[in-house]
Design a protein around this motif. Structure first.
Motif, PDB file in Angstrom:
ATOM      1  N   PHE A 364       0.838  -1.203   0.000  1.00  0.00           N
ATOM      2  CA  PHE A 364       0.000   0.000   0.000  1.00  0.00           C
ATOM      3  C   PHE A 364       0.871   1.250   0.000  1.00  0.00           C
ATOM      4  CE2 PHE A 364      -3.447  -2.767   0.902  1.00  0.00           C
ATOM      5  CZ  PHE A 364      -4.561  -2.082   0.457  1.00  0.00           C
ATOM      6  N   PRO A 365       0.443   2.247  -0.759  1.00  0.00           N
ATOM      7  CA  PRO A 365       1.258   3.449  -0.883  1.00  0.00           C
ATOM      8  C   PRO A 365       1.220   4.302   0.371  1.00  0.00           C
ATOM      9  CG  PRO A 365      -0.811   3.718  -2.049  1.00  0.00           C
ATOM     10  CD  PRO A 365      -0.778   2.325  -1.543  1.00  0.00           C
ATOM     11  N   ALA A 366       0.237   4.041   1.256  1.00  0.00           N
ATOM     12  CA  ALA A 366       0.087   4.893   2.427  1.00  0.00           C
ATOM     13  C   ALA A 366       1.266   4.754   3.386  1.00  0.00           C
ATOM     14  CB  ALA A 366      -1.208   4.555   3.154  1.00  0.00           C
ATOM     15  N   GLU A 367       2.032   3.686   3.194  1.00  0.00           N
ATOM     16  CA  GLU A 367       3.138   3.424   4.100  1.00  0.00           C
ATOM     17  C   GLU A 367       4.139   4.582   4.074  1.00  0.00           C
ATOM     18  OE1 GLU A 367       5.401  -0.586   5.420  1.00  0.00           O
ATOM     19  OE2 GLU A 367       5.221  -0.158   3.297  1.00  0.00           O
ATOM     20  N   GLU A 368       4.658   4.915   5.273  1.00  0.00           N
ATOM     21  CA  GLU A 368       5.642   5.998   5.344  1.00  0.00           C
ATOM     22  C   GLU A 368       6.854   5.625   4.503  1.00  0.00           C
ATOM     23  OE1 GLU A 368       4.709   8.565   7.365  1.00  0.00           O
ATOM     24  OE2 GLU A 368       2.901   7.370   7.629  1.00  0.00           O
ATOM     25  N   PRO A 369       7.300   6.530   3.657  1.00  0.00           N
ATOM     26  CA  PRO A 369       8.435   6.197   2.782  1.00  0.00           C
ATOM     27  C   PRO A 369       9.709   5.902   3.565  1.00  0.00           C
ATOM     28  CG  PRO A 369       7.561   8.433   2.349  1.00  0.00           C
ATOM     29  CD  PRO A 369       6.717   7.844   3.407  1.00  0.00           C
ATOM     30  N   HIS A 370       9.934   6.616   4.688  1.00  0.00           N
ATOM     31  CA  HIS A 370      11.213   6.389   5.374  1.00  0.00           C
ATOM     32  C   HIS A 370      11.264   5.007   6.002  1.00  0.00           C
ATOM     33  CE1 HIS A 370       8.751   8.010   8.746  1.00  0.00           C
ATOM     34  NE2 HIS A 370       9.423   7.112   9.443  1.00  0.00           N
ATOM     35  N   ARG A 371      10.079   4.480   6.379  1.00  0.00           N
ATOM     36  CA  ARG A 371      10.079   3.138   6.971  1.00  0.00           C
ATOM     37  C   ARG A 371      10.475   2.091   5.937  1.00  0.00           C
ATOM     38  NH1 ARG A 371       4.736   1.488   9.275  1.00  0.00           N
ATOM     39  NH2 ARG A 371       5.594  -0.575   8.954  1.00  0.00           N
ATOM     40  N   VAL A 372       9.983   2.281   4.744  1.00  0.00           N
ATOM     41  CA  VAL A 372      10.322   1.337   3.673  1.00  0.00           C
ATOM     42  C   VAL A 372      11.816   1.357   3.419  1.00  0.00           C
ATOM     43  CG1 VAL A 372       9.941   0.739   1.271  1.00  0.00           C
ATOM     44  CG2 VAL A 372       8.065   1.673   2.630  1.00  0.00           C
ATOM     45  N   VAL A 373      12.331   2.574   3.321  1.00  0.00           N
ATOM     46  CA  VAL A 373      13.752   2.715   3.012  1.00  0.00           C
ATOM     47  C   VAL A 373      14.597   2.066   4.095  1.00  0.00           C
ATOM     48  CG1 VAL A 373      15.613   4.379   2.687  1.00  0.00           C
ATOM     49  CG2 VAL A 373      13.354   4.813   1.687  1.00  0.00           C
ATOM     50  N   GLU A 374      14.203   2.345   5.359  1.00  0.00           N
ATOM     51  CA  GLU A 374      14.947   1.759   6.478  1.00  0.00           C
ATOM     52  C   GLU A 374      14.946   0.243   6.391  1.00  0.00           C
ATOM     53  OE1 GLU A 374      13.591   2.921  10.396  1.00  0.00           O
ATOM     54  OE2 GLU A 374      14.131   4.981   9.877  1.00  0.00           O
ATOM     55  N   ARG A 375      13.727  -0.287   6.159  1.00  0.00           N
ATOM     56  CA  ARG A 375      13.612  -1.732   6.120  1.00  0.00           C
ATOM     57  C   ARG A 375      14.383  -2.313   4.966  1.00  0.00           C
ATOM     58  NH1 ARG A 375       7.545  -3.120   6.710  1.00  0.00           N
ATOM     59  NH2 ARG A 375       7.783  -3.145   4.464  1.00  0.00           N
ATOM     60  N   GLN A 376      14.325  -1.597   3.849  1.00  0.00           N
ATOM     61  CA  GLN A 376      15.052  -2.079   2.675  1.00  0.00           C
ATOM     62  C   GLN A 376      16.542  -2.102   2.964  1.00  0.00           C
ATOM     63  OE1 GLN A 376      13.881   0.415  -0.512  1.00  0.00           O
ATOM     64  NE2 GLN A 376      12.236  -0.930  -1.188  1.00  0.00           N
ATOM     65  N   ARG A 377      17.012  -1.052   3.621  1.00  0.00           N
ATOM     66  CA  ARG A 377      18.441  -0.988   3.943  1.00  0.00           C
ATOM     67  C   ARG A 377      18.832  -2.167   4.806  1.00  0.00           C
ATOM     68  NH1 ARG A 377      18.897   4.995   5.309  1.00  0.00           N
ATOM     69  NH2 ARG A 377      19.092   5.896   3.243  1.00  0.00           N
ATOM     70  N   ALA A 378      18.017  -2.405   5.850  1.00  0.00           N
ATOM     71  CA  ALA A 378      18.316  -3.501   6.765  1.00  0.00           C
ATOM     72  C   ALA A 378      18.338  -4.827   6.004  1.00  0.00           C
ATOM     73  CB  ALA A 378      17.268  -3.551   7.872  1.00  0.00           C
TER      74      ALA A 378
END
Lengths: 389, 260
Positions: A364-378
């Motif tokens: 879903f696009p509603a997700e905060e973008p920074h959370r995605v990025v953080e998770r992706q980094r991890a």
């Protein structure tokens, strides 16, 4: 929230346990002891619900990808991912259900090499197989993104348009062909449902259900995950739904009129009640609701209308595959508990997988973008760590 | 020329020797209990029905253009040139579309087996290929079931009705039903009384689905071109807008127009 989750987990565990037991019965004792199917009634809910309704409920996938990628309607872009997820899960579960229904499931690959181009079932088999492949490719970027694998994403993006076009054609073919399946039995299927237009009806109603499912999912997600689509998008879908339902309704009744069936639909009887139940749920109530501006503009109103449409067309598919064949078979078919248990477990698995995907994948696009990025980094770090293993 | 069976119910004495011969031929068990069963099943391909002093056989009609063979996705069921509709159990995956499609409700399933097969009369294809009559025709003591060329049998049936019009219902069942069958029936009582449907179409059933299916090869390139064209046009607008140094406005404008 916690109590609610626990309750649903209990329901899930119960359904899975019952489904597991039914699975054991099915594969150790055969179709006879595990179903109420018989020589008079060879197809039950595993075909009528799991396959016919399953494919129909997954129709949002091709409807939305066509709207966004082919017709370039950009404002619908945020809902492409959830509908592709639904479609992908839907088709995988349809294939699982088929493994239960086929007498010899280990031969499911036979149509690949033993071809009979005169068989609708052969065509459906090929289309479903190819379209499941297309869906898995359309779904793959969501997973790849999660693990930050850019290269394969690029490759898939490069072939996206031909892929989407192929998906739309394959869907058009097999959504309608599920109706064509029943064209071979003019003497068996009740005239309320037997019509030369069956393929057209199946196709148009698949589009309606695809739209309704998208509205339904958005509302469900907002309830359980706190994520939903913007209201204007849902309103847009609601408007298109009105048009699709109206076209379907007019065609359906024109067909009944020209085949001289309209009077028959008013004579009380078993088929008549189920026919009107279907028409009420799929056409009359949703159109009455959606014709009110207030309802069409509110999330709640759209949700109710969408649920009605989905239930209405589920009734339609069950009417075609079960109700309409009962009088010719000279018997009533009621599924055995094992049949219901397997179907229940498959539905439960669908909901659970959807929930998991939504939790762990960027759907879903509603997700905060920074959370995605953080998770992706991890995740990327983890992947890189193990890359040398 | 294809072979066929002519069953004349007025000549049948209900001895059920055809049932027994059929069971032996197809390696099915047969005893008094099975003989008493009045319906076709996975262990009884043919049955002689009794109604007071009238008899009627039921068996696979071995249609000229069988629905079962046309719907089978893997080609397990086939119409042979000689007449029989055969079944290859090694191809069958058990979808049971043949059972749903058959207008006569003939194919039966081994519901109680873990690895089931479809079961039906296949008109003794090996015997027919070797020039011999089917097991049921060979054993029949009165000639009620007769094996021969389909055209000859039709002539004979017509002649029998012509010579004894009072004795027969004026109808050769199987002559035109669903495009004709390789089993032809004569009777003195209406066929409906033994469960035979007389409202069946004269046209072969497979045409109903093939009419739709045969359009697919044309539809695929056409649909591809159409969708590709739509994609080209809708995205070209954007490129043009971008080239002219504007933001692609197509969508917002669209939305504004729609606002009531």
């Amino acid at each position: 929230m916690k109590i609610k989750l626990t309750f649903w987990k209990l329901v899930f565990l119960f359904l899975m346990a019952a489904g597991f037991y039914a699975t054991v019965v099915r594969f150790t004792e055969g179709l006879g002891p595990s179903t109420n199917l018989s020589d008079q009634f060879p197809w039950g809910i595993w075909i009528g619900f799991d396959v016919l309704c399953g494919v129909m409920l997954a129709a949002g996938g091709f409807t939305l990808t066509a709207a966004v990628h082919i017709f370039n309607i950009k404002r619908l872009r945020p809902i492409v991912r959830p509908t592709i997820l639904t479609a992908f899960l839907g088709y995988v579960l349809v294939c699982v259900a088929l493994m239960f229904d086929l007498g010899r499931p280990y031969r499911i690959w036979h149509p690949l090499i033993m071809r009979n181009p005169h068989s609708v079932m052969f065509e459906v088999a090929y289309c479903v197989m190819l379209y499941t492949t297309v869906l898995s490719l359309e779904f793959a970027p969501i997973v790849l993104e999660r693990f930050n694998l850019q290269k394969p994403i690029k490759i898939i993006r490069g072939i996206l348009i031909p892929l989407v076009i192929g998906g739309v054609i394959l869907s058009t073919l097999h959504q309608s062909s599920l109706g064509t399946l029943y064209l071979i039995m003019p003497e068996k299927l009740h005239p309320f449902w037997y019509s030369p237009l069956l393929p057209v009806f199946f196709f148009i109603s698949a589009i309606a259900v695809g739209l309704a499912m998208t509205i339904f999912e958005s509302s469900m997600s907002s309830k359980h995950f706190g994520r939903q689509l913007e209201l204007p998008i849902l309103q847009e879908l609601g408007r298109v739904l009105v048009v699709v339902l109206s076209v379907y309704g007019v065609l359906r009744f024109e067909d009944l009129l020209h085949r001289g069936m309209l009077k028959l639909t008013l004579q009380p009887g078993y088929e008549m009640y189920l026919f009107w139940l279907e028409i009420m749920l799929s056409l009359i109530f949703p159109l009455l609701l959606l014709s009110q501006r207030k309802v069409r503009m509110s999330a709640g109103g759209l949700y109710v209308a969408a649920v009605l449409v989905v239930l209405g067309f589920i009734t339609n598919r069950l009417n075609v595959s079960i109700t309409g064949l009962e009088s010719a078979a000279g018997m009533h078919y009621v599924p055995k508990w094992t049949e219901i248990a397997v179907t229940g477990a498959i539905i439960a698995a669908g909901f659970a997988l959807f929930g998991l995907a939504e939790k762990y994948l960027p759907i879903f696009p509603a997700e905060e973008p920074h959370r995605v990025v953080e998770r992706q980094r991890a995740m990327a770090a983890q992947v890189l760590e193990h890359a040398g293993d | 020329m294809s072979k066929a069976l002519l069953y004349d119910a007025t000549m049948c004495i209900g001895c059920k020797q055809c049932e027994q011969a059929c069971a032996t031929q197809n390696k099915l068990s047969y005893d008094d209990a099975i003989a008493a069963e009045e319906r076709q099943s996975d262990h009884k391909y043919t049955v002689v029905l009794t109604k007071s002093d009238k008899f009627m056989r039921r068996l696979c009609m071995n249609c000229q253009e069988p629905a079962c063979a046309s719907v089978c996705p893997v080609g397990a069921l086939r119409k042979t040139a000689a007449g029989p509709v055969t079944y290859d159990e090694n191809r069958c995956m058990g979808c049971r579309y043949c059972m749903v499609a058959c207008p006569f409700g003939v194919p039966k399933y081994e519901w109680n087996k873990v690895l089931p097969k479809v079961q039906k009369c296949t008109m003794c294809p090996d015997r027919v290929a070797a020039g011999k009559p089917t097991a049921c025709a060979e054993i029949c003591p009165t000639g009620a079931t007769k094996f021969g060329e389909r055209d000859d049998l039709i002539n004979e049936a017509q002649q029998r009705i012509r010579e004894n019009p009072g004795q027969y219902v004026n109808h050769i069942y199987g002559l035109t039903e669903v495009g004709g069958t390789s089993v032809l029936l004569l009777s003195s009582v209406p066929f409906e009384e033994f469960g035979y449907r007389t409202d069946l179409s004269k046209d072969p059933l497979p045409i109903l689905t093939y009419r739709v299916l045969s359009r697919i090869p044309d539809f695929v390139p056409l649909g591809g071109m159409l969708l590709g064209g739509v994609w080209w046009i809708t995205h070209r607008r954007e490129e043009v807008a971008a080239a002219e140094g504007q933001h692609p406005k197509g969508d917002t404008k669209d939305q504004q127009e729609r606002k009531p």
